[in-house]
Design a protein around this motif. Sequence first.
Motif, PDB file in Angstrom:
ATOM      1  N   ASP A 171      -5.883  -3.113   4.275  1.00 54.51           N
ATOM      2  CA  ASP A 171      -5.741  -1.728   4.730  1.00 54.51           C
ATOM      3  C   ASP A 171      -6.137  -1.578   6.199  1.00 54.51           C
ATOM      4  O   ASP A 171      -5.502  -0.852   6.959  1.00 54.51           O
ATOM      5  CB  ASP A 171      -6.600  -0.819   3.847  1.00 54.51           C
ATOM      6  CG  ASP A 171      -6.467   0.645   4.245  1.00 54.51           C
ATOM      7  OD1 ASP A 171      -5.333   1.073   4.502  1.00 54.51           O
ATOM      8  OD2 ASP A 171      -7.486   1.335   4.319  1.00 54.51           O
ATOM      9  N   GLU A 225      -0.386   5.268   0.467  1.00 57.96           N
ATOM     10  CA  GLU A 225      -1.558   6.123   0.568  1.00 57.96           C
ATOM     11  C   GLU A 225      -1.385   7.124   1.708  1.00 57.96           C
ATOM     12  O   GLU A 225      -0.562   6.914   2.609  1.00 57.96           O
ATOM     13  CB  GLU A 225      -2.806   5.270   0.828  1.00 57.96           C
ATOM     14  CG  GLU A 225      -2.720   4.429   2.100  1.00 57.96           C
ATOM     15  CD  GLU A 225      -3.885   3.476   2.249  1.00 57.96           C
ATOM     16  OE1 GLU A 225      -4.746   3.448   1.361  1.00 57.96           O
ATOM     17  OE2 GLU A 225      -3.925   2.756   3.259  1.00 57.96           O
ATOM     18  N   PRO A 226      -2.157   8.217   1.694  1.00 59.48           N
ATOM     19  CA  PRO A 226      -2.110   9.176   2.815  1.00 59.48           C
ATOM     20  C   PRO A 226      -2.842   8.594   4.023  1.00 59.48           C
ATOM     21  O   PRO A 226      -3.899   7.986   3.883  1.00 59.48           O
ATOM     22  CB  PRO A 226      -2.835  10.399   2.249  1.00 59.48           C
ATOM     23  CG  PRO A 226      -3.740   9.864   1.190  1.00 59.48           C
ATOM     24  CD  PRO A 226      -3.013   8.694   0.590  1.00 59.48           C
ATOM     25  N   ALA A 227      -2.273   8.757   5.201  1.00 57.19           N
ATOM     26  CA  ALA A 227      -2.891   8.254   6.431  1.00 57.19           C
ATOM     27  C   ALA A 227      -2.333   9.019   7.619  1.00 57.19           C
ATOM     28  O   ALA A 227      -1.202   9.509   7.586  1.00 57.19           O
ATOM     29  CB  ALA A 227      -2.636   6.756   6.592  1.00 57.19           C
ATOM     30  N   THR A 273       2.221  10.502   3.933  1.00 55.41           N
ATOM     31  CA  THR A 273       2.313   9.374   3.005  1.00 55.41           C
ATOM     32  C   THR A 273       2.780   8.134   3.750  1.00 55.41           C
ATOM     33  O   THR A 273       3.837   8.137   4.375  1.00 55.41           O
ATOM     34  CB  THR A 273       3.282   9.676   1.854  1.00 55.41           C
ATOM     35  OG1 THR A 273       2.810  10.811   1.126  1.00 55.41           O
ATOM     36  CG2 THR A 273       3.371   8.489   0.906  1.00 55.41           C
ATOM     37  N   LEU A 320       0.839  -1.202   0.000  1.00 55.31           N
ATOM     38  CA  LEU A 320       0.000   0.000   0.000  1.00 55.31           C
ATOM     39  C   LEU A 320       0.872   1.250   0.000  1.00 55.31           C
ATOM     40  O   LEU A 320       1.927   1.282   0.636  1.00 55.31           O
ATOM     41  CB  LEU A 320      -0.903   0.034   1.240  1.00 55.31           C
ATOM     42  CG  LEU A 320      -2.037  -0.998   1.363  1.00 55.31           C
ATOM     43  CD1 LEU A 320      -2.611  -0.954   2.774  1.00 55.31           C
ATOM     44  CD2 LEU A 320      -3.114  -0.751   0.328  1.00 55.31           C
TER      45      LEU A 320
END
Length: 224
Positions: free
Chosen positions: A131, A77-79, A93, A75
């Motif tokens: 996720d 992704e922004p989190a 990121t 993965l």
Amino acid sequence: MQMLGTFIKPMHREGIKFVAIFAAVTVVLFLISEVLGWIGVGLTVWCYYFFRDPERVTPPREGLVVSPADGIVSLIEPAVPPAELGMPDQPLTRVSVFMSVFNCHVNRTPIAGEITAIAYRPGKFFNASLDKASVDNERNSLAIRMADGRSLAVVQIAGLVARRIVCFTEIGAKMQTGERFGLIRFGSRLDVYLPEGVEPMVEIGQTMVAGETVLADLLLPERA
């Protein structure tokens, strides 16, 4: 000797008792059946390789963020980093590296700096490639403050099979890039939260080597 070293790797001390248990069970299996005994031999060899701890050559240049684990990028992704670390509540990121039961599971520091926070949180054991594993699964989170004052987070996440997260470092420790800091037993995942504005240099599906593969370059924006 070089060929022998290709197949025989050093084993981390965490694996000694497990290999001993597998070997003892193998002896019992041989007493029951030769076929079962050889299956036990195969499992014992697998256990030894699971806890292998080979030397790695870390890129020497400052500013390079390296992979904390062997595995596959699952993965990007922004989190928001785990709340228990006390970092700003804003998305960064996140690069996730999924480790199968066949990968080396010794975890390495992605960047040099001081450990400013370590927070363990119990949880569930969903498949680590999902996720929701970042939120729901058992995890151990570390915040690393770099020389320039920025912070980076790295999170050990237990997976479907993993039941034990081990952390070797402590708050206040000064770590070097690629230095061993932990281990997760039997299949899991590592998340790296890059500092704001830093873009990853890897892609989903890419194979990573702990302590060697470059995830990002902190100096790239400055050079640009």
